[in-house]
Write a protein that holds these residues in place. Structure first.
Motif, PDB file in Angstrom:
ATOM      1  N   ALA A 130       2.655  -6.370  -3.551  1.00  0.00           N
ATOM      2  CA  ALA A 130       2.289  -4.956  -3.527  1.00  0.00           C
ATOM      3  C   ALA A 130       0.816  -4.797  -3.872  1.00  0.00           C
ATOM      4  CB  ALA A 130       3.150  -4.161  -4.500  1.00  0.00           C
ATOM      5  N   ALA A 131       0.225  -3.717  -3.366  1.00  0.00           N
ATOM      6  CA  ALA A 131      -1.181  -3.443  -3.632  1.00  0.00           C
ATOM      7  C   ALA A 131      -1.439  -1.954  -3.494  1.00  0.00           C
ATOM      8  CB  ALA A 131      -2.071  -4.218  -2.664  1.00  0.00           C
ATOM      9  N   ASP A 132      -2.457  -1.498  -4.175  1.00  0.00           N
ATOM     10  CA  ASP A 132      -2.928  -0.124  -4.060  1.00  0.00           C
ATOM     11  C   ASP A 132      -4.130  -0.120  -3.121  1.00  0.00           C
ATOM     12  OD1 ASP A 132      -3.928   2.412  -4.282  1.00  0.00           O
ATOM     13  OD2 ASP A 132      -4.235   2.361  -6.451  1.00  0.00           O
ATOM     14  N   GLY A 133      -3.976   0.483  -1.944  1.00  0.00           N
ATOM     15  CA  GLY A 133      -5.045   0.477  -0.954  1.00  0.00           C
ATOM     16  C   GLY A 133      -6.265   1.257  -1.359  1.00  0.00           C
ATOM     17  N   ALA A 134      -6.163   2.085  -2.396  1.00  0.00           N
ATOM     18  CA  ALA A 134      -7.336   2.814  -2.879  1.00  0.00           C
ATOM     19  C   ALA A 134      -8.159   1.999  -3.858  1.00  0.00           C
ATOM     20  CB  ALA A 134      -6.899   4.123  -3.533  1.00  0.00           C
ATOM     21  N   ASP A 135      -7.624   0.881  -4.310  1.00  0.00           N
ATOM     22  CA  ASP A 135      -8.314   0.007  -5.263  1.00  0.00           C
ATOM     23  C   ASP A 135      -8.697  -1.267  -4.527  1.00  0.00           C
ATOM     24  OD1 ASP A 135      -9.162  -1.667  -7.280  1.00  0.00           O
ATOM     25  OD2 ASP A 135      -7.163  -1.934  -8.143  1.00  0.00           O
ATOM     26  N   LEU A 136      -9.932  -1.361  -4.083  1.00  0.00           N
ATOM     27  CA  LEU A 136     -10.349  -2.474  -3.243  1.00  0.00           C
ATOM     28  C   LEU A 136     -10.229  -3.811  -3.963  1.00  0.00           C
ATOM     29  CD1 LEU A 136     -11.348  -2.287  -0.315  1.00  0.00           C
ATOM     30  CD2 LEU A 136     -13.635  -2.760  -1.161  1.00  0.00           C
ATOM     31  N   VAL A 137     -10.509  -3.825  -5.252  1.00  0.00           N
ATOM     32  CA  VAL A 137     -10.420  -5.073  -6.021  1.00  0.00           C
ATOM     33  C   VAL A 137      -8.974  -5.545  -6.098  1.00  0.00           C
ATOM     34  CG1 VAL A 137     -10.754  -6.127  -8.279  1.00  0.00           C
ATOM     35  CG2 VAL A 137     -12.510  -4.625  -7.330  1.00  0.00           C
ATOM     36  N   GLY A 138      -8.084  -4.652  -6.533  1.00  0.00           N
ATOM     37  CA  GLY A 138      -6.687  -5.030  -6.646  1.00  0.00           C
ATOM     38  C   GLY A 138      -6.074  -5.363  -5.298  1.00  0.00           C
ATOM     39  N   ALA A 139      -6.440  -4.598  -4.263  1.00  0.00           N
ATOM     40  CA  ALA A 139      -5.909  -4.874  -2.930  1.00  0.00           C
ATOM     41  C   ALA A 139      -6.377  -6.231  -2.434  1.00  0.00           C
ATOM     42  CB  ALA A 139      -6.337  -3.774  -1.962  1.00  0.00           C
ATOM     43  N   TYR A 140      -7.637  -6.557  -2.722  1.00  0.00           N
ATOM     44  CA  TYR A 140      -8.161  -7.855  -2.307  1.00  0.00           C
ATOM     45  C   TYR A 140      -7.441  -8.994  -3.018  1.00  0.00           C
ATOM     46  CZ  TYR A 140     -11.532 -11.646  -1.620  1.00  0.00           C
ATOM     47  OH  TYR A 140     -12.118 -12.836  -1.312  1.00  0.00           O
ATOM     48  N   GLN A 141      -7.247  -8.858  -4.306  1.00  0.00           N
ATOM     49  CA  GLN A 141      -6.550  -9.904  -5.052  1.00  0.00           C
ATOM     50  C   GLN A 141      -5.125 -10.088  -4.541  1.00  0.00           C
ATOM     51  OE1 GLN A 141      -7.309  -8.346  -9.073  1.00  0.00           O
ATOM     52  NE2 GLN A 141      -8.411 -10.252  -9.493  1.00  0.00           N
ATOM     53  N   ALA A 142      -4.427  -8.984  -4.312  1.00  0.00           N
ATOM     54  CA  ALA A 142      -3.055  -9.082  -3.815  1.00  0.00           C
ATOM     55  C   ALA A 142      -3.023  -9.690  -2.419  1.00  0.00           C
ATOM     56  CB  ALA A 142      -2.410  -7.695  -3.802  1.00  0.00           C
ATOM     57  N   ALA A 143      -3.985  -9.323  -1.559  1.00  0.00           N
ATOM     58  CA  ALA A 143      -4.026  -9.865  -0.207  1.00  0.00           C
ATOM     59  C   ALA A 143      -4.334 -11.356  -0.225  1.00  0.00           C
ATOM     60  CB  ALA A 143      -5.060  -9.114   0.626  1.00  0.00           C
ATOM     61  N   VAL A 144      -5.270 -11.775  -1.107  1.00  0.00           N
ATOM     62  CA  VAL A 144      -5.568 -13.209  -1.254  1.00  0.00           C
ATOM     63  C   VAL A 144      -4.321 -13.963  -1.679  1.00  0.00           C
ATOM     64  CG1 VAL A 144      -6.804 -14.897  -2.662  1.00  0.00           C
ATOM     65  CG2 VAL A 144      -8.034 -12.958  -1.668  1.00  0.00           C
ATOM     66  N   ARG A 152       5.945 -19.617   5.050  1.00  0.00           N
ATOM     67  CA  ARG A 152       7.119 -18.747   4.985  1.00  0.00           C
ATOM     68  C   ARG A 152       6.680 -17.288   5.077  1.00  0.00           C
ATOM     69  NH1 ARG A 152      10.640 -20.280  -0.135  1.00  0.00           N
ATOM     70  NH2 ARG A 152      12.053 -18.799   0.894  1.00  0.00           N
ATOM     71  N   PRO A 153       7.574 -16.393   5.472  1.00  0.00           N
ATOM     72  CA  PRO A 153       7.180 -14.988   5.646  1.00  0.00           C
ATOM     73  C   PRO A 153       7.052 -14.238   4.334  1.00  0.00           C
ATOM     74  CG  PRO A 153       9.502 -15.273   6.176  1.00  0.00           C
ATOM     75  CD  PRO A 153       8.957 -16.655   5.911  1.00  0.00           C
ATOM     76  N   ALA A 154       6.158 -13.272   4.340  1.00  0.00           N
ATOM     77  CA  ALA A 154       5.966 -12.390   3.187  1.00  0.00           C
ATOM     78  C   ALA A 154       5.584 -11.015   3.695  1.00  0.00           C
ATOM     79  CB  ALA A 154       4.883 -12.934   2.254  1.00  0.00           C
ATOM     80  N   VAL A 155       5.730 -10.021   2.827  1.00  0.00           N
ATOM     81  CA  VAL A 155       5.310  -8.671   3.158  1.00  0.00           C
ATOM     82  C   VAL A 155       4.389  -8.173   2.059  1.00  0.00           C
ATOM     83  CG1 VAL A 155       7.349  -7.605   2.091  1.00  0.00           C
ATOM     84  CG2 VAL A 155       6.038  -6.339   3.811  1.00  0.00           C
ATOM     85  N   LEU A 156       3.266  -7.594   2.457  1.00  0.00           N
ATOM     86  CA  LEU A 156       2.338  -6.949   1.537  1.00  0.00           C
ATOM     87  C   LEU A 156       2.514  -5.442   1.693  1.00  0.00           C
ATOM     88  CD1 LEU A 156      -0.045  -6.945  -0.455  1.00  0.00           C
ATOM     89  CD2 LEU A 156      -1.579  -7.059   1.533  1.00  0.00           C
ATOM     90  N   HIS A 157       2.997  -4.801   0.653  1.00  0.00           N
ATOM     91  CA  HIS A 157       3.242  -3.367   0.666  1.00  0.00           C
ATOM     92  C   HIS A 157       2.006  -2.686   0.080  1.00  0.00           C
ATOM     93  CE1 HIS A 157       5.792   0.216  -0.995  1.00  0.00           C
ATOM     94  NE2 HIS A 157       5.058   0.563   0.048  1.00  0.00           N
ATOM     95  N   MET A 158       1.194  -2.090   0.954  1.00  0.00           N
ATOM     96  CA  MET A 158      -0.064  -1.499   0.531  1.00  0.00           C
ATOM     97  C   MET A 158       0.047   0.026   0.557  1.00  0.00           C
ATOM     98  SD  MET A 158      -3.896  -1.996   2.137  1.00  0.00           S
ATOM     99  CE  MET A 158      -3.966  -3.723   1.683  1.00  0.00           C
TER     100      MET A 158
END
Length: 834
Positions: free
Chosen positions: A337-351, A362-368
């Motif tokens: 999961a990530a908060d799309g309004a928080d670029l730092v947190g979204a980047y860390q979660a996406a990484v 394996r498959p994963a889902v990122l809920h932004m």
């Protein structure tokens, strides 16, 4: 449909390699811009940001001085700040050395910059006032991207950037330098604006659609936000992983193509983004289920699903907590999961999410979570269904503003500087918009349909001949072994089912990346035995059973074809295709059209179908409607009636898919699978020999060519038919010949494209045409045949015999609605009596 409010997906792009194939949601403007900058050499180092093992919880926000903040500072260029500044100031905010235990390059992706042309870096350094900074020691392309040349044709683009003085305090404007806007971002904006004005210079669809896509950016165009691209993403993931494990190198499917198929890296991961409302769609459910199903069986599918959740599907709200609950519950799919309004947190979660998928395959889902600004699309008036307070709250969560605030808090820029830059970029986008308005548009039907379905019959014929030469020459020993020592040409006359089986075997031998799959095709050998023995000959990696879901079966084929394979999926019955037809219409047949032929998904879909199965009821095993297929632009529809045609036409379809990227539906008449006789029991006249490879060239059946049988004098009547109608018409023609009436029976063989030239020639030869159509009277093939005759100026007599507009009932009642030999004979006599 704008990207405002979804700019946080810039973080997702930065966490991926620019070569990872991406199937993007319409609100992915920021992702597209960052991907363009990556391809131009801008570097986002992710390897220093993720500790070994499991990283910090997804969606967490680190302080401004943390490694995560430092790394994400480079993303600022996508939302208003200068990536050059971010690279220069990274050490100052704590983003230097990797933390202890950082994962290796093999586990977490590293963006490798594209080398700049010789001399470019030096020239750039001379012009860059910051050339003494750490940027100067970066790889050439990175140094070049820090100080690019102004956008061509737009004049010098500059901005004011303050100097800093500790005594004056942060934010005090002390001086300025002139610096151009990064060209990669400007050109990405130009791509999007070209789509908005339907410019032929738009890089993917060439004025045919407004979509994100570019072959050199590995961005695969998708034409829907309602999940139809998700099954394809699963298929791409499965194919990429299979090819990686086989260490196969995809040979160019079109050696002569100006733009070869996208070279997905062996360890690539597939990213697929979509909106929160889309998770409720049947296609999304199919994709999630298929990914989880294969993961449960131990097969690996490296797909990162990305749900950009703004809480709305047009005006319909996603219930609070529903999306997270639904995504968390998908078996076999890891949740982030990530908060799309928080670029730092979204980047860390996406990484973290991208690294997990790449490492584990394996498959994963990122809920932004995101917000939607300025409505769904066009003139959508949100005030009609959203309160003023809600709209204000979303505006306050604007990720661009949030990122600007973070940059100010981190001391990287002042608010005034960012506003200046924002205005400068806005002006530049306006200039680009003014330029693209005057670019050329598509001006003729020929221009529009040029990439739809290329036909190169001479090259297809040559491909068939070459396959025959290989089978008779270098591959002869392997072929004899595959057929158990007795090739089919030595096995005597074959049935339709046996001929298709032999042609599939030859296809698997000749095409190393061909795969046959579908429900029951492997262990059982198909419901009717058509694929019997193929798994034993070629192994479960090339002939395999799938789950029972036609959308997923076609999605696997779409993704596999795009990844470089030659898929031959089977839909078990024609009626089962209807629930999945959009995978052919909206995805398979459209990708060449919307990519100007640069991307393709070659495939041959085998579909047992049509009626005349004795003892079967209902409209599933006895489905006689093909209208939904004939309406799909560019689709090739083959209907073999005889065994010798079946083998030759299947070879043609495989060659057409290989040479032209065709999407072919190979519709096999179930009622003729095991038929042996024509006129009377034991005559064996519906059997046919299998051509030896040296004769494949002379026996080639081109797409869109009919077969003509002469019965008697063949001068009184032309009977036009296909499929089961061929056998019935030949039997009826035999009766008429005994009465002195000579007929020529035209087997269309191809329902799309229709063999119009052959049809007109044979109709004109007698001046009387009886169309025998086993499909329904309304929407049936016969309508197209008669329309083709009328369009060509045919003035003779014409009559139609077709099935009743009804589902096919059980038992003897089926004879009341289907075409019969008696109806054909009576129709012919009525026509001749005019």
């Amino acid at each position: 449909m704008g990207s405002a409010g979804h700019e946080g997906n810039a973080a997702l792009a930065a966490a991926l390699r620019p070569t990872d194939p991406a199937l993007l949601h319409y609100r992915s403007g920021a992702f597209y811009c960052v991907r363009a900058a990556q391809a131009a050499g801008l570097r986002f180092d992710t390897e220093a940001q993720l500790p070994a093992g499991e990283a910090t919880p997804s969606g967490s926000t680190d302080p401004a001085g943390s490694p995560g903040a430092a790394a994400s500072a480079g993303l600022a260029g996508a939302v208003g700040a200068d990536p050059g500044d971010a690279a220069i100031d990274r050490a100052a905010v704590g983003g230097g050395a990797p933390p202890d235990g950082a994962t290796s390059d093999a586990e977490v992706d590293r963006v490798a910059p594209t080398p700049a042309p010789d001399g470019e870096a030096a020239a750039s350094a001379d012009k860059d006032p910051a050339s003494a900074s750490p940027v100067a020691s970066a790889p050439p392309a990175v140094a070049a991207s820090a100080a690019p040349a102004p956008l061509a044709g737009a004049g010098p683009v500059t901005e004011t950037v303050s100097g800093r003085d500790d005594e004056a305090g942060p934010g005090t404007r002390m001086g300025s330098v002139r610096r151009p806007v990064i060209p990669a971002y400007a050109e990405a904006a130009r791509d999007v604006l070209r789509g908005m004005v339907a410019s032929t210079q738009e890089p993917i669809a060439g004025g045919r659609h407004k979509i994100f896509g570019r072959v050199d950016l590995a961005v695969v165009p998708t034409t829907s936000t309602v999940a139809s691209h998700l099954p394809r993403a699963v298929g791409m993931g499965l194919a990429v992983e299979r090819l990686r494990r086989l260490d196969a190198r995809r040979p160019p499917i079109r050696p002569d193509a100006a733009v070869p198929p996208a070279p997905w890296a062996p360890d690539a991961i597939v990213v697929c983004s979509f909106g929160d409302a889309s998770i409720n769609h049947a296609s999304a459910t199919a994709a999630f289920n298929t990914a989880g199903w294969y993961d449960h069986t131990g097969l690996r599918i490296p797909v990162l699903f990305v749900c950009e959740d703004n809480g709305l599907g047009v005006s319909v709200r996603s219930p609070q907590g529903w999306v997270a609950t639904a995504l968390r519950s998908k078996p076999g799919i890891r949740y982030f999961a990530a908060d799309g309004a928080d670029l730092v947190g979204a980047y860390q979660a996406a990484v973290e999410a991208a690294a997990w998928v790449r490492r584990h395959r394996r498959p994963a889902v990122l809920h932004m979570s995101t917000v939607r600004l300025m409505g769904h699309v066009g003139a959508d008036a949100e005030s009609a269904y959203r309160s003023a307070e809600e709209l204000a709250a979303d505006l306050a969560a604007d990720p661009v503003v949030a990122t600007a605030r973070r940059l100010v808090d981190a001391g990287l820029a002042s608010g005034a500087e960012l506003l200046d830059r924002y205005d400068e970029i806005g002006w530049q986008v306006r200039r680009i918009a003014e330029q693209v308005l005057d670019e050329p548009k598509l001006t003729s039907p020929a221009e529009v349909i040029a990439p739809l379905a290329p036909r190169r019959p001479a090259r297809v014929a040559r491909a068939v001949a070459d396959a025959g030469a290989r089978a008779a020459g270098a591959d002869a020993a392997a072929r004899v072994e595959a057929f158990g020592g007795k090739p089919p040409e030595l096995a005597g006359p074959l049935t339709l089912a046996q001929s298709i089986n032999a042609a599939l075997t030859d296809g698997l031998l000749d095409h190393p990346l061909l795969a046959v799959f579908g429900e029951d095709v492997a262990a059982k050998g198909g419901v009717y035995g058509v694929t019997k023995g193929l798994r034993e000959r070629f192994g479960p990696a090339r002939v395999f059973d799938t789950l029972l879901d036609e959308t997923s079966i076609l999605g696997l084929g779409l993704g596999a074809g795009l990844a470089g394979m030659l898929p031959v999926p089977e839909i078990q019955y024609l009626a089962y295709l209807h629930g999945a037809e959009d995978q052919l219409r909206g995805e398979a047949a459209s990708i060449g059209f919307f990519s100007q032929g640069a991307l393709r998904n070659p495939m041959v879909v085998r579909v047992p179908g049509l009626a005349y199965q004795e003892g079967f009821g209902g409209h599933f095993q006895n489905e006689n409607s093909v209208a939904v297929l004939r309406d799909v632009p560019g689709l090739v529809i083959a209907v073999p009636a005889r065994p010798d045609d079946a083998a030759a036409m299947l070879r043609t379809c495989l060659a057409s898919a290989t040479v032209d990227g065709s999407v072919c539906v190979f519709l096999e008449p179930i009622g003729l699978y095991h038929t042996r006789d024509l006129y009377h029991d034991g005559d064996g006249e519906w059997l046919a020999g299998y051509l030896e490879p040296g004769a494949w060239a002379s026996g080639h059946v081109p797409v869109g060519r009919a077969r003509v049988y002469g019965v008697g004098s063949a001068e009184e009547l032309t009977i036009v038919t296909f499929g089961n109608g061929v056998r019935m018409s030949l039997r009826a023609a035999s009766r008429l010949a005994a009465e002195g009436i000579g007929c020529r029976v035209v087997d269309l063989r191809w329902l799309a494209p229709l063999p119009v030239a052959d049809l007109i020639r044979e109709a004109a030869a007698t001046g009387r045409v009886l169309v025998v159509d086993e499909t329904r009277r309304s929407g049936g093939v016969g309508e197209g045949v008669i329309a083709a005759l009328a369009d060509a100026g045919y003035v003779g007599a014409v009559r139609r015999v077709a099935a009743v507009d009804s589902f096919v009932p059980l038992g003897p009642a089926a004879r009341q609605v289907l075409v019969s030999e008696e109806a054909i004979t009576q129709g012919a006599r009525t026509l001749l009596a005019r």
